[in-house]
Design an enzyme around this catalytic site. Structure first.
Site, PDB file in Angstrom:
ATOM      1  N   HIS A 201      41.810  31.812  45.863  1.00 29.83           N
ATOM      2  CA  HIS A 201      41.367  33.198  46.078  1.00 29.83           C
ATOM      3  C   HIS A 201      39.867  33.410  45.886  1.00 29.83           C
ATOM      4  O   HIS A 201      39.364  34.514  46.085  1.00 29.83           O
ATOM      5  CB  HIS A 201      42.119  34.149  45.138  1.00 29.83           C
ATOM      6  CG  HIS A 201      41.652  34.047  43.717  1.00 29.83           C
ATOM      7  ND1 HIS A 201      42.049  33.053  42.873  1.00 29.83           N
ATOM      8  CD2 HIS A 201      40.788  34.820  43.011  1.00 29.83           C
ATOM      9  CE1 HIS A 201      41.466  33.210  41.698  1.00 29.83           C
ATOM     10  NE2 HIS A 201      40.686  34.272  41.754  1.00 29.83           N
TER      11      HIS A 201
HETATM   12  C1  UD1 Z   1      39.287  39.287  40.703  1.00 28.20           C
HETATM   13  C2  UD1 Z   1      38.225  38.714  39.769  1.00 28.20           C
HETATM   14  C3  UD1 Z   1      38.384  37.212  39.675  1.00 28.20           C
HETATM   15  C4  UD1 Z   1      39.780  36.833  39.279  1.00 28.20           C
HETATM   16  C5  UD1 Z   1      40.766  37.470  40.235  1.00 28.20           C
HETATM   17  C6  UD1 Z   1      42.182  37.168  39.842  1.00 28.20           C
HETATM   18  C7  UD1 Z   1      36.033  39.844  39.712  1.00 28.20           C
HETATM   19  C8  UD1 Z   1      34.632  39.742  40.139  1.00 28.20           C
HETATM   20  N1  UD1 Z   1      36.878  38.973  40.275  1.00 28.20           N
HETATM   21  O1  UD1 Z   1      39.064  38.739  41.977  1.00 28.20           O
HETATM   22  O2  UD1 Z   1      37.485  36.709  38.694  1.00 28.20           O
HETATM   23  O3  UD1 Z   1      39.904  35.426  39.303  1.00 28.20           O
HETATM   24  O4  UD1 Z   1      40.552  38.885  40.222  1.00 28.20           O
HETATM   25  O5  UD1 Z   1      43.099  37.702  40.748  1.00 28.20           O
HETATM   26  O6  UD1 Z   1      36.349  40.672  38.888  1.00 28.20           O
HETATM   27  N2  UD1 Z   1      43.719  43.518  46.353  1.00 28.20           N
HETATM   28  C9  UD1 Z   1      44.951  44.040  46.650  1.00 28.20           C
HETATM   29  N3  UD1 Z   1      45.735  44.462  45.618  1.00 28.20           N
HETATM   30  C10 UD1 Z   1      45.362  44.363  44.316  1.00 28.20           C
HETATM   31  C11 UD1 Z   1      44.098  43.838  44.025  1.00 28.20           C
HETATM   32  C12 UD1 Z   1      43.292  43.407  45.059  1.00 28.20           C
HETATM   33  O7  UD1 Z   1      45.350  44.136  47.797  1.00 28.20           O
HETATM   34  O8  UD1 Z   1      46.128  44.760  43.432  1.00 28.20           O
HETATM   35  C13 UD1 Z   1      42.881  43.019  47.472  1.00 28.20           C
HETATM   36  C14 UD1 Z   1      41.888  44.013  47.983  1.00 28.20           C
HETATM   37  O9  UD1 Z   1      41.791  43.853  49.337  1.00 28.20           O
HETATM   38  C15 UD1 Z   1      40.601  43.571  47.340  1.00 28.20           C
HETATM   39  C16 UD1 Z   1      40.780  42.075  47.235  1.00 28.20           C
HETATM   40  O10 UD1 Z   1      42.181  41.888  47.013  1.00 28.20           O
HETATM   41  O11 UD1 Z   1      39.505  43.922  48.097  1.00 28.20           O
HETATM   42  C17 UD1 Z   1      40.016  41.448  46.106  1.00 28.20           C
HETATM   43  O12 UD1 Z   1      40.291  42.094  44.859  1.00 28.20           O
HETATM   44  P1  UD1 Z   1      39.156  42.146  43.709  1.00 28.20           P
HETATM   45  O13 UD1 Z   1      39.727  42.726  42.478  1.00 28.20           O
HETATM   46  O14 UD1 Z   1      37.924  42.741  44.258  1.00 28.20           O
HETATM   47  O15 UD1 Z   1      38.794  40.649  43.469  1.00 28.20           O
HETATM   48  P2  UD1 Z   1      39.720  39.395  43.264  1.00 28.20           P
HETATM   49  O16 UD1 Z   1      39.455  38.463  44.384  1.00 28.20           O
HETATM   50  O17 UD1 Z   1      41.133  39.776  42.989  1.00 28.20           O
END
Ligand code: UD1
Length: 363
Positions: A201
């Protein structure tokens, strides 16, 4: 004593749970849980609260997904009044996600004591957002709870006063040790006897379409030999969808799954022939479980999993996965050893330190 925990993203929950449970044993400790809403899908958040026995958050800031600056600033703006209302004696933040640094900054500015659980880890790669979060959070936290000695060395190098640093061990392993027996009742039906387990991811691996496509192609090739189970993070799901229908990345033995709940994923890890990942926590969990791990990154903030554990850094090069896997299939996997202070007692040590009730000497 009032303690406020701030959590927001999936890897925070298994770190906060044992600390919350340990503090419950102390009379006179009042705990508040704030969820920033950085992760919000049931499969990324609520299922973990249920399985880990965390209480429903007292407050949910509902920040959702947006750019880093927006997410961090929204958390700060919405957390400040909550902290002012509760006036905690200590705020505990976990790991290295945006919620961690945002909460630490709010509290430091309000001169409320902050404790950082999983302090001192460094990948020395400032292109990773998590590395910036780690550096900043450690500089402004009052209590720094490190999982392993390399964390203490990193903090010393950055000029952190050693009186702030406490080597307590690994809270994720507390949770793993506690939940492992229960995970045996959460085995996916129809699980093949031998398989590779994959999680990817990191933006560096999934945001570049060409790179993601080449990774998926290698996984499809691997699945000719060994079934590949891939619970897909929402970020990665979105990126795979954006690739569209691509030839050569589908294979009947490459199984894309929904994100796994904690117990199911633990059972999956325990039985895997190999885990291929770019996660930080999974490098630690596989080391503890003595399962070979191939990490698709050029560096790790958890070097102890390479020096003493089962982890191999294959780098951001999908072509290196195949030979590394062949080594494992030939019985030449790295043999890990037991790591100091990964003993299921880290949260108890933290609880004793923050309540000041018993002096701790983990050595
Ligand atoms: C975040 C953390 C990362 C961690 C990861 C674990 C930061 C900078 N990054 O990354 O260190 O390893 O979480 O999972 O804080 N989304 C959903 N549903 C959710 C959450 C996210 O659909 O419940 C999708 C959204 O499109 C979002 C993307 O996932 O834009 C990324 O989510 P985000 O929380 O920005 O970063 P992660 O890649 O999850």
């Amino acid at each position: 004593m009032n303690i406020l925990h701030v959590v927001g993203a999936r890897p925070n929950f298994m770190k906060a749970a044992p600390v919350h449970h340990a503090l419950k044993q102390y009379g006179g400790v009042y705990q508040v849980v704030v969820h920033t809403g950085q992760h919000y899908d049931f499969s990324m958040s609520e299922v973990f609260f249920r399985e880990l026995g965390l209480p429903t958050p007292d407050v949910n800031l509902e920040v959702g997904s947006c750019s880093h600056a927006q997410q961090t600033s929204r958390i700060m703006e919405r957390l400040e009044p909550v902290v002012l209302e509760h006036r905690p004696d200590l705020v505990l933040v976990y790991g290295d996600v945006n919620s961690t640094v945002a909460a630490a900054l709010v509290c430091a500015k309000l001169q409320i004591r902050v404790g950082h659980v999983e302090a001192g880890l460094r990948s020395f790669d400032r292109t990773m957002p998590e590395e910036l979060n780690r550096l900043l959070t450690d500089q402004i936290s009052d209590l720094l709870f490190t999982p392993s000695e390399d964390g203490n060395h990193n903090l010393a190098r950055e000029g952190v006063n050693p009186s702030r640093v406490h080597l307590v061990g690994n809270v994720m392993i507390d949770t793993l040790m506690c939940m492992l027996p229960m995970s045996e009742t959460h085995i996916l039906p129809g699980l093949p006897p031998r398989y590779a387990l994959v999680t990817l991811h990191r933006p560096a691996n999934v945001d570049d379409p060409d790179f993601l496509r080449s990774l998926l192609r290698v996984l499809a090739e691997i699945s000719d030999e060994l079934p590949v189970l891939f619970p897909v993070h929402p970020r990665t799901q979105q990126k795979i969808r954006e690739l569209g229908a691509q030839p050569n990345i589908s294979n009947p033995n490459l199984f894309f799954l929904e994100p796994s709940p904690y117990l199911e994923f633990l059972a999956l890890q325990r039985r895997a022939v190999v885990v291929i990942t770019d996660s930080g926590g999974i490098q630690e969990e596989t080391t503890f479980l003595q399962v070979p791990c191939l990490t698709v990154r050029d560096n790790t903030e958890r070097p102890i999993t390479v020096s003493l554990g089962t982890n191999t850094l294959v780098g951001r090069n999908p072509e290196r996965l195949r030979p590394a896997l062949d080594q494992i299939l030939a019985g030449k996997a790295r043999q890990g050893s037991t790591l100091p202070l990964w003993d299921g007692q880290a949260a108890q040590r933290i609880a004793r330190i923050v309540t000041g009730i018993t002096p701790v000497s983990p050595a």
